[in-house]
Design a protein around this motif. Structure first.
Motif, PDB file in Angstrom:
ATOM      1  N   PHE A 195       3.565  -6.454 -10.355  1.00 55.74           N
ATOM      2  CA  PHE A 195       4.278  -6.418  -9.082  1.00 55.74           C
ATOM      3  C   PHE A 195       3.634  -7.403  -8.123  1.00 55.74           C
ATOM      4  N   TYR A 196       4.450  -7.953  -7.214  1.00 51.54           N
ATOM      5  CA  TYR A 196       3.875  -8.828  -6.184  1.00 51.54           C
ATOM      6  C   TYR A 196       4.817  -8.908  -4.996  1.00 51.54           C
ATOM      7  N   ARG A 240       2.372  -6.838   3.675  1.00 46.00           N
ATOM      8  CA  ARG A 240       2.657  -8.266   3.570  1.00 46.00           C
ATOM      9  C   ARG A 240       1.684  -9.054   4.441  1.00 46.00           C
ATOM     10  N   GLU A 241       0.456  -8.585   4.512  1.00 45.41           N
ATOM     11  CA  GLU A 241      -0.542  -9.236   5.372  1.00 45.41           C
ATOM     12  C   GLU A 241      -1.753  -9.731   4.591  1.00 45.41           C
ATOM     13  N   PRO A 244      -0.689  -3.492  -7.489  1.00 42.15           N
ATOM     14  CA  PRO A 244      -1.017  -4.800  -6.931  1.00 42.15           C
ATOM     15  C   PRO A 244      -0.588  -4.943  -5.470  1.00 42.15           C
ATOM     16  N   ILE A 245      -1.326  -5.756  -4.738  1.00 43.94           N
ATOM     17  CA  ILE A 245      -1.198  -6.126  -3.318  1.00 43.94           C
ATOM     18  C   ILE A 245      -1.647  -5.015  -2.366  1.00 43.94           C
ATOM     19  N   ILE A 257      -4.380  -0.605   1.973  1.00 44.31           N
ATOM     20  CA  ILE A 257      -2.934  -0.451   2.134  1.00 44.31           C
ATOM     21  C   ILE A 257      -2.440   0.736   1.306  1.00 44.31           C
ATOM     22  N   SER A 258      -1.456   1.435   1.832  1.00 45.24           N
ATOM     23  CA  SER A 258      -0.780   2.481   1.074  1.00 45.24           C
ATOM     24  C   SER A 258       0.717   2.224   1.110  1.00 45.24           C
ATOM     25  N   SER A 259       1.432   2.711   0.120  1.00 45.39           N
ATOM     26  CA  SER A 259       2.850   2.382  -0.019  1.00 45.39           C
ATOM     27  C   SER A 259       3.769   3.016   1.025  1.00 45.39           C
ATOM     28  N   PRO A 260       3.588   4.285   1.407  1.00 41.23           N
ATOM     29  CA  PRO A 260       4.552   4.891   2.335  1.00 41.23           C
ATOM     30  C   PRO A 260       4.642   4.127   3.655  1.00 41.23           C
TER      31      PRO A 260
END
Length: 396
Positions: free
Chosen positions: A79-80, A108-109, A141-142, A154-157
């Motif tokens: 993933f990216y 996205r930072e 990833p990311i 970073i977390s996804s939610p």
């Protein structure tokens, strides 16, 4: 009973409605697309060294994003997400912060992290989830993070980092530190309840936080016109008693100047500020997305003409600090460095499966120890279903 917190208001005797769309929100612009300044515009606090560091980060992110999208297409990573077209927003704003100010990113930072000096090798270790990954392979990833660089993992939610940023900033206030938190999010995340709770808390408690909204026009595939009826995100801050400013998010000098002033207000006066950067993501939302299904090539080309990297390059050339030849040379070098680091990271072993139960508790509780033992037994029973490249058993 009067309420001292209520402002004096004009009294009317017939129904008089207010309309938020009547509020005019100005937009700060300093740098034109040809690399010259708008008439009457003033530069932010920037010298040659800072300008070149910002632009060097621009080039690095372009090379990283380009190569890692290709790597995902080749099946080398899962993933990216790119930030192509939005580099000025996070890199320009991070350049205005102190190195010990906390960054709470959305996803996205990567440019903010690169500006602070996150090593290329660590980017690769995270993307490949190998044993050298600071997150021990437990994040997709990311989802970067770095305690040393004051960059919260970073977390996804969506939007969970917004109220967290207020709480952390409140800690700065209690400790009387000359720091603030900068918290990044997209205009789509501003539709979450956490956004409203966070902005309200910041306004009430007066904490040193900068809410930085990247308004790139789309929440994945949903255009802004289908997300909200109001005039963007900045006016919402005003309703909660928070200062707000709108900037051209593709103008790195405008972003830098706005964030420098916002940080001063936050640190000196405990004044929360919301910055809305009007920009556009030139790439897909992620490697799982196909933007051709919801926007036109004509729209994309219109925004390519506003490329923030090209705009800053022309300004640097106008200052005598850069050249086209040097630009091509540096970008080529960065592409080669990314490729070399990627090939090296691919060869690093996966983390030990024992890492699954570490770090949350000082001593892993018995139920996690038991579950880990059961998992190991299951993997040994069905080894063909679990590639050895995914996790290493501790006896391997």
């Amino acid at each position: 009973m009067s309420n001292s917190n209520q402002p004096e208001v004009r009294v009317v005797h017939t129904p008089t409605f207010i309309d938020g769309s009547d509020l005019e929100t100005p937009i700060l612009k300093i740098l034109q697309q040809d690399g010259t300044l708008y008439e009457g515009a003033a530069l932010p606090d920037i010298d040659q060294a800072l300008a070149l560091k910002i632009y060097d980060t621009f080039l690095f992110i372009r090379a990283l994003d380009e190569r890692m999208v290709a790597a995902q297409r080749q099946g080398r990573i899962s993933f990216y997400m790119t930030e192509i077209g939005e580099e000025a927003a996070d890199i320009g704003s991070t350049a205005a912060m102190a190195s010990d100010d906390l960054i709470m990113a959305q996803y996205r930072e990567q440019g903010a992290l690169a500006f602070r000096g996150f090593p290329l090798k660590q980017f690769m270790h995270q993307l490949f989830s190998n044993e050298n990954d600071l997150g021990k392979g437990r994040q997709m990833p990311i989802h970067y993070g770095s305690r040393d660089l004051n960059y919260l993992t970073i977390s996804s939610p969506l939007a969970t980092q917004l109220p967290q940023a207020v709480g952390y900033a409140y800690g700065y206030k209690l400790e009387q530190k000359d720091n603030c938190v900068i918290c990044y999010f997209g205009e789509g995340a501003a539709s979450e309840g956490d956004f409203h709770a966070a902005i309200n808390m910041a306004g009430v408690f007066k904490v040193p936080v900068i809410f930085f909204c990247r308004n790139n026009g789309y929440a994945i595939s949903t255009p802004s016109s289908e997300q909200f009826a109001g005039d963007g995100i900045a006016p919402r801050a005003v309703a909660y008693g928070v200062k707000a400013i709108r900037v051209d998010g593709n103008d790195v000098l405008a972003v830098l100047k706005a964030t420098q002033e916002a940080r001063r207000m936050a640190v000196e006066n405990n004044q929360p500020v919301l910055i809305e950067a009007m920009t556009y993501r030139l790439g897909a939302h992620s490697t799982s997305d196909d933007p051709s299904g919801y926007r036109s090539k004509k729209e994309e080309e219109k925004w390519r003409e506003k490329d923030p990297v090209q705009r800053m390059k022309l300004w640097l050339i106008n200052q005598g600090w850069w050249s086209e030849a040097r630009d091509a040379e540096e970008l080529d070098l960065k592409r080669k460095n990314v490729m070399a680091a990627m090939k090296e990271a691919e060869q690093v072993p996966a983390p030990s499966i024992d890492e699954l139960v570490t770090d949350v508790y000082d001593v892993p509780p018995q139920h996690l120890v038991d579950q880990l033992s059961e998992l190991k037994a299951h993997i040994r029973k069905y080894p063909d279903a679990y590639p050895k490249t995914a996790w290493r058993l501790n006896d391997e």
